[in-house]
Enzyme design. Structure first.
Site, PDB file in Angstrom:
ATOM      1  N   GLU A  47     -53.655 -16.113 -19.906  1.00 46.06           N
ATOM      2  CA  GLU A  47     -52.748 -14.980 -19.701  1.00 46.06           C
ATOM      3  C   GLU A  47     -51.408 -15.212 -20.380  1.00 46.06           C
ATOM      4  OE1 GLU A  47     -53.544 -12.086 -18.790  1.00 46.06           O
ATOM      5  OE2 GLU A  47     -55.510 -12.488 -17.950  1.00 46.06           O
ATOM      6  N   TYR A 129     -47.338  -9.920 -12.769  1.00 48.95           N
ATOM      7  CA  TYR A 129     -48.602  -9.687 -13.462  1.00 48.95           C
ATOM      8  C   TYR A 129     -49.468 -10.945 -13.465  1.00 48.95           C
ATOM      9  CZ  TYR A 129     -52.080  -9.370 -17.016  1.00 48.95           C
ATOM     10  OH  TYR A 129     -53.278  -9.445 -17.655  1.00 48.95           O
ATOM     11  N   ASP A 147     -50.621  -4.898 -16.341  1.00 46.92           N
ATOM     12  CA  ASP A 147     -49.910  -5.164 -17.598  1.00 46.92           C
ATOM     13  C   ASP A 147     -49.838  -3.841 -18.357  1.00 46.92           C
ATOM     14  OD1 ASP A 147     -52.476  -4.736 -18.517  1.00 46.92           O
ATOM     15  OD2 ASP A 147     -52.535  -6.497 -19.816  1.00 46.92           O
TER      16      ASP A 147
HETATM   17  N1  ADE Z   1     -55.135  -9.219 -22.140  1.00 43.80           N
HETATM   18  C1  ADE Z   1     -54.434  -9.677 -21.124  1.00 43.80           C
HETATM   19  N2  ADE Z   1     -55.212 -10.350 -20.256  1.00 43.80           N
HETATM   20  C2  ADE Z   1     -56.460 -10.311 -20.775  1.00 43.80           C
HETATM   21  C3  ADE Z   1     -57.708 -10.819 -20.368  1.00 43.80           C
HETATM   22  N3  ADE Z   1     -57.815 -11.537 -19.263  1.00 43.80           N
HETATM   23  N4  ADE Z   1     -58.778 -10.574 -21.134  1.00 43.80           N
HETATM   24  C4  ADE Z   1     -58.643  -9.857 -22.264  1.00 43.80           C
HETATM   25  N5  ADE Z   1     -57.499  -9.351 -22.713  1.00 43.80           N
HETATM   26  C5  ADE Z   1     -56.420  -9.576 -21.978  1.00 43.80           C
END
Ligand code: ADE
Length: 365
Positions: A47, A129, A147
């Site tokens: 993340e 988040y 997000d």
């Molecule tokens: N963008 C943010 N978190 C994500 C995730 N866990 N998988 C794919 N895209 C992402």
């Protein structure tokens, strides 16, 4: 209008989304297999990386990172330089430092990441988040992280017309509603990690800025789509107007035609570049000649030229008047031949001013 609400029973929305996810999910190295729990450390690292770059870039870098630092403890024990080295090319080294600092905080405090949103959010550098993402994906907490992707999905699903950023509390409430109890609870519940991934995946694959509603499991209930406004949501507040500053620049010619220039300080805006001398920049337009002349270099017959120059920087806009005169005292500047102006690194702002004064610096040799 009523406050925005989910357009259908949350359990039904969840079931449909999970069915779609099971058929369409991308296999990403930080994701748990369907129904499983992800490694909290893997979620944390992925993340943080995904906050700044695309999935395609992150995938190999994530794998290399967890190969080098397989656990939170290994990361905590590693020297910061090794971590920064492994982070090369991902940018935002501040995040790598924060991640390393976080690993040390957790190691020194007992060794395990907390399993609740509140516990995670209490850690330095972990925002709402990331806390929700780890709680849902690694610990099965019923929460949906919001997000930018998920904000877009929810703003459309419930037709939130309030612009961002004011809409964030509404979107978080809708996310909480989506993770909440519904009348038709049953199949699919308990898969909170998958639900979080599914909401992110829907935003990444279908409910994109230019939406592809044909593939959406929620298309029949989506309020934005029903109103035909899906592509316009989420709305964004107009950016605050940039501050405007005012100054007067001086085109001072020596008898031989050379122009008076000065070099800007080595730090700050236009660092080290050469410019025409100006008065200090001020918040409002100049109202009297005294203030202009007080900021002028030594010169005779100073008088204003018609017109002005407007120039936009990232954080401020500048309006400049141009005065011209004759002089031979360089002060803290220097005189430079007009036919050699092309040799200097002149900022666009200075070029505009020269043009207003009827001078076109040649191309750089
Ligand atoms: N963008 C943010 N978190 C994500 C995730 N866990 N998988 C794919 N895209 C992402």
């Amino acid at each position: 209008m009523d406050p925005p609400a989910l357009p259908a029973d949350p359990a039904r929305l969840r079931r449909r989304l999970l069915l779609w996810y099971d058929a369409n999910r991308r296999d990403l190295p930080w994701r748990a297999p369907p129904g499983g729990r992800a490694d909290p450390y893997a979620v944390l690292v992925s993340e943080v990386m995904l906050q700044q770059t695309t999935v395609a870039t992150v995938r190999p870098r994530f794998l290399a990172f967890v190969r080098r630092f397989p656990t939170l403890e290994a990361l905590a024990d590693a020297p910061l330089d090794d971590v920064l080295h492994e982070w090369q090319g991902l940018g935002y080294y501040r995040r790598a430092r924060a991640l390393h600092g976080l690993a040390r905080t957790v190691r020194d405090g007992g060794g395990a990441l907390p399993a609740t949103v509140a516990g995670l959010e209490a850690l330095p550098g972990v925002g709402p988040y990331t806390a929700a993402a780890i709680a849902a994906m690694a610990f099965g907490v019923p929460t949906v992280p919001v997000d930018g992707n998920v904000a877009r999905v929810l703003a459309r699903l419930a037709r939130v017309e309030t612009p961002l950023p004011a809409a964030w509390p509404v979107l978080r409430r809708l996310a909480a509603d989506l993770a909440g109890a519904g009348a038709g609870e049953g199949a699919g519940d308990g898969r909170w990690g998958d639900l979080a991934q599914a909401a992110i995946e829907l935003g990444a694959l279908v409910c994109r800025p230019a939406p592809a509603c044909g593939g959406c499991p929620w298309r029949e209930v989506c309020e934005a789509r029903a109103a035909g406004v899906e592509a316009a949501l989420p709305r964004k507040a107009a950016r605050a107007a940039k501050p405007r500053r005012y100054a007067v620049a001086f085109l001072v010619r020596r008898d031989d035609g050379a122009l008076l220039l000065r070099r800007r300080p080595e730090t700050g805006l236009l660092a080290g570049l050469v410019e025409l001398p100006t008065t200090p920049w001020q918040e409002g337009p100049f109202r009297d000649e005294g203030a202009i002349l007080a900021g002028a270099p030594e010169a005779l017959d100073l008088r204003p030229l018609p017109g002005e120059v407007r120039h936009g920087f990232t954080h401020l806009d500048l309006t400049l008047g141009l005065w011209t005169g004759a002089g031979h005292e360089a002060g803290d500047g220097f005189f430079w031949r007009q036919d050699r102006l092309g040799e200097l690194a002149l900022p666009t702002l200075t070029r505009k001013l020269l043009r207003l004064g009827g001078i076109t610096p040649g191309a750089r040799p």
